[in-house]
Scaffold this motif. Structure first.
Motif, short mmCIF file in Angstrom:
data_model
loop_
_atom_site.label_atom_id
_atom_site.label_comp_id
_atom_site.label_asym_id
_atom_site.label_seq_id
_atom_site.Cartn_x
_atom_site.Cartn_y
_atom_site.Cartn_z
N ILE A 1 -40.53 -11.17 -37.71
CA ILE A 1 -39.68 -11.72 -37.04
C ILE A 1 -38.49 -12.09 -37.61
N ASN A 2 -38.11 -12.81 -37.05
CA ASN A 2 -36.62 -12.89 -37.85
C ASN A 2 -36.59 -14.87 -37.22
N LEU B 1 -40.09 -2.68 -31.13
CA LEU B 1 -41.14 -2.75 -31.95
C LEU B 1 -41.32 -1.66 -32.26
N GLY C 1 -34.54 -9.75 -33.21
CA GLY C 1 -35.81 -9.92 -33.47
C GLY C 1 -37.13 -9.19 -34.45
N ALA C 2 -37.47 -7.69 -34.15
CA ALA C 2 -38.50 -7.42 -35.51
C ALA C 2 -37.59 -7.40 -36.44
N ALA D 1 -45.27 -14.05 -35.87
CA ALA D 1 -44.67 -12.77 -36.06
C ALA D 1 -45.54 -12.06 -35.56
N ARG E 1 -43.40 -11.01 -31.34
CA ARG E 1 -43.28 -9.89 -30.59
C ARG E 1 -44.04 -9.29 -29.81
N THR F 1 -36.82 -14.25 -27.92
CA THR F 1 -37.17 -13.91 -29.21
C THR F 1 -36.24 -12.89 -29.44
N ALA F 2 -34.95 -12.45 -29.19
CA ALA F 2 -34.79 -11.34 -30.11
C ALA F 2 -33.04 -11.72 -30.20
#
Lengths: 480, 239
Positions: A176-177, A73, A170-171, A92, A96, A161-162
């Motif tokens: 964010i994806n 991050l 993720g980020a 996003a 995160r 989230t990731a």
């Protein structure tokens, strides 16, 4: 009069990474010098050069297996700046934040229950074979079960989230994806109320230990220092993901506040010493002697005006009251601070899971390219700075990382010295239990030595006893 | 469609084949997957990676170039052929610098997916050559990380035969053979992001990179997250 001695604790155990301690005793068995050496070298700052900017948040998280999200991050925030995005789409930023709260929670739980609890429950001088998580589980199966389940919950938040519990993706620069699907949200929501109760129990445990051992806490690696952390712009609230730099002195006086973290290099200087691969940062205006500072959970409690979640805020006020509103300058109160943050993270996770922005579909923003990017967050172990420059071909040309453990380098060395003087000074015979006191002082900072030197290998402490002539006369080494 | 002209047998299964078909084309139609890396739909066959090696009539041949012939008996997924393919793929990992954990092609990479299909989880038997190879980021929209190139030549054929450009070509011989660009760097060629050679499907690994989109596909939604490579062919197998 005895012979001068060098004690070596190698490796330091129950910390992340590889370090050793050397303690020089003179011929009167007094401690002349005690140092924490970081003996591993990693070199991320160098080999990231030439890589492509969107790879950076994924590459640098390999700095660490405990809190990779922090590096992920911090780098992503730096890359947001480089791709010209100052404000992320709400989905996003909230995704995160959710990732980060999951991360801080699982890391703090890991430290408190798996690494520190054996010392706190069984005593610093307890037999070495008892000081491990398995004994904790044997003594208190319910506590052990909760430790595992709480950490799993944090890891599941990260996975949601990731994409993976460790080293996900993720980020991305500018956002964010993924968003959070309803089924995953509901699965996490089903656990959150229980986590909230357990977090309060863990907090009561850490608080109780600190207050019940007030004399020990007040005299164990406790000394005045400056403290630095991010605080939320405008109101100074605790904010683990974003804010402005604030530093206070040992009495609570402001050194700087409201500082845009992109100016960190105006405020902080990194000193280099020949015996360690880890740098020694200090506040420029105060110089290396007076300008060193501590970061981490306790520094954040000292710096924050308040906490924006009710249960953690009440706990913060309660903790502040214990020192009459003044900064807490001990080391062991870090555990109490850590558990307040676990509670804060669970409250934040609960609020975010109820926020429909997490199901939004606007995930990535774009902007006008810049050459330089700086990302700062509050990682579990404290303030984390990532700084990059990227050329017109999208390749990194410069990288500087200041990780939490590096910020705490001077503080940890002073803690080692303080405890060595108190527990080893004047002693003819040095026992393993006495040496564990040194390790307890280091552990209170929850250092990540791997992150701090940008290591391959294990997490092992070494203590050396050096005589007046510099000869190693005794050493104790423990393999990781 | 005309009637099948003849049959061949793959691992004991009789399948139909037409004159002019390769063993691989006939196998694909019958839903039998023969692993491959340098062969790609829409590009001419090259037969260089040897991952599609089968035993046909007792001889080792590349299934992507060997014509099917009446009555041909082919060994595909026998332990011997699987081991040979695994060895070939393992050597590709040792020969280049394939760092899956930080590669944006991870999850969409045919080399990685082939390793998983063949049961290769950790290349360890040979010395890693760790060559020093450049990353060419000179082009505004495209980057080439040649550390990851497996010299399959798909980009060469796509550029020459589909784009009619010749951006890519082979240089060197033997172990020194490499894919190079037709200029001092990619920026000084007529490569364009719209070229078929640059499309995500042509480069099987993470060598040809479309800039600024890396890691945008979440884990779980990447091409090989849910299915093994080749399962799309095996889905329409009859038996």
């Amino acid at each position: 009069m005895g012979e001068p001695r060098l004690i070596e604790i190698s490796p330091v155990t129950r910390v992340e990474g590889h370090g050793k301690v050397t303690i020089h005793l003179n011929d009167r068995n007094e401690v002349d010098e005690a140092r924490l050496h970081i003996v591993e070298f990693r070199g991320f700052e160098r080999f990231i050069r030439g890589r492509l900017l969107w790879e950076v948040p994924v590459i640098v998280q390999r700095l660490c297996g405990i809190c990779p999200v922090s590096h992920h991050l911090a780098a992503a925030k730096a890359m947001d700046m480089i791709v010209g995005v100052d404000v992320l789409p709400p989905t996003a930023e909230k995704m995160r934040r959710l990732m980060h709260y999951g991360q801080v929670m699982q890391s703090h739980v890991l430290h408190f229950f798996h690494l520190a609890a054996p010392d706190l429950l069984f005593g610093f001088g307890a037999p070495a074979e008892r000081r491990n998580i398995f004994e904790v589980i044997r003594e208190n199966p319910e506590l052990g079960r909760r430790a595992v389940a709480m950490r799993r919950f944090g890891q599941e938040i990260i996975e949601a989230t990731a994409g993976k519990k460790i080293h996900g993706t993720g980020a991305v620069p500018g956002g964010i994806n993924r968003n959070l699907d309803i089924a995953t949200r509901d699965r996490l929501l089903a656990q959150v109320e229980e986590m909230l109760l357990w977090a309060q129990d863990a907090l009561a445990l850490a608080r109780g230990y600190t207050l019940d051992h007030a004399d020990l806490v007040a005299n164990f690696a406790a000394f005045p220092s400056n403290h630095m952390a991010l605080a939320r712009a405008g109101d100074g609230a605790l904010d683990l993901y974003h804010g402005q730099l604030r530093a206070i002195d040992a009495g609570g006086g402001t050194i700087f506040e409201g500082v845009d973290y992109r100016r960190y290099h105006d405020l902080l200087v990194e000193d280099v010493r020949p015996w360690s691969y880890m740098k020694f940062p200090f506040i420029r205006d105060l110089g290396p002697e007076a300008g060193w500072y501590r970061v981490g959970p306790l520094a954040r409690m000292n710096v924050a005006a308040f906490i924006d979640t009710p249960l953690a805020d009440a706990a913060h006020r309660d903790m502040k009251a214990a020192t009459g509103g003044r900064p807490n300058n001990t080391a062991l109160a870090n555990h109490w601070a850590r558990m307040i943050e676990v509670l804060h993270c669970v409250e934040k996770i609960r609020d975010l899971l109820h926020d429909t922005d997490l199901q939004g579909t606007d995930l990535i923003a774009t902007g006008e390219r810049r050459r330089e990017g700086i990302g700062v967050i509050e990682a579990p172990r404290g303030n984390l700075i990532h700084h990059y420059e990227v050329d017109e071909h999208d390749q990194v040309t410069f990288c500087n990382l200041i990780v939490s453990t590096t910020h705490n380098n001077e503080g940890m060395n002073r803690a080692v010295k303080d405890v060595a003087v108190r527990y080893l000074g004047g002693q003819e015979r040095i026992s393993e239990g006495m040496l564990n006191h040194v390790e307890v002082a280091i552990r209170a900072f929850d250092p990540c030595l791997s992150c701090a030197t940008h290591a391959l290998g294990q997490m092992p402490l070494q203590v050396e006893l050096i005589d007046a002539g510099g000869r190693v006369i005794d050493s104790r080494t423990r393999n990781g | 469609m005309s009637e099948p002209a003849f049959h061949i047998t793959i691992d004991g299964v009789q399948i139909a084949a037409r004159p002019g078909q390769t063993i691989m084309e006939a196998a694909d139609e019958a839903g039998i997957y023969i692993p491959r890396l340098c062969d790609h739909e829409g590009l001419r066959h090259q037969g260089s990676c040897r991952v599609c090696t089968v035993k046909a009539g007792g001889r080792s041949v590349s299934a992507c170039t060997q014509p099917a012939a009446p009555g041909l008996v082919v060994e595909n997924e026998t332990p011997h052929m699987v081991k040979l393919r695994r060895d070939l793929v393992e050597m590709l990992f040792h020969e280049g610098n394939h760092l899956c954990p930080i590669c944006e092609a991870s999850g969409n990479c045919e080399l990685q997916a082939m390793a998983y299909r063949l049961g290769l989880t950790a290349p360890s038997r040979f010395p890693f050559l760790q060559p020093t190879r450049p990353l060419d980021a000179s082009h505004p929209d495209i980057a080439l990380d040649t550390n990851r190139c497996i010299t399959c030549g798909r980009c060469i054929r796509a550029s020459q035969d589909v784009d009619h450009k010749g951006v890519f070509g082979y240089v060197g011989r033997g172990i020194h053979r490499r894919v190079a660009v037709n200029g001092p760097d990619l920026a000084h060629t007529d490569a364009a992001i719209t070229d078929h050679a640059i499309s995500a499907e042509v480069c099987p690994v993470g060598c040809i990179i479309r800039k600024r989109v890396g890691f945008r596909i979440p884990i779980g939604e990447r091409e090989f997250d849910a299915a093994l490579i080749g399962e799309e062919i095996e889905e329409h197998r009859d038996d």
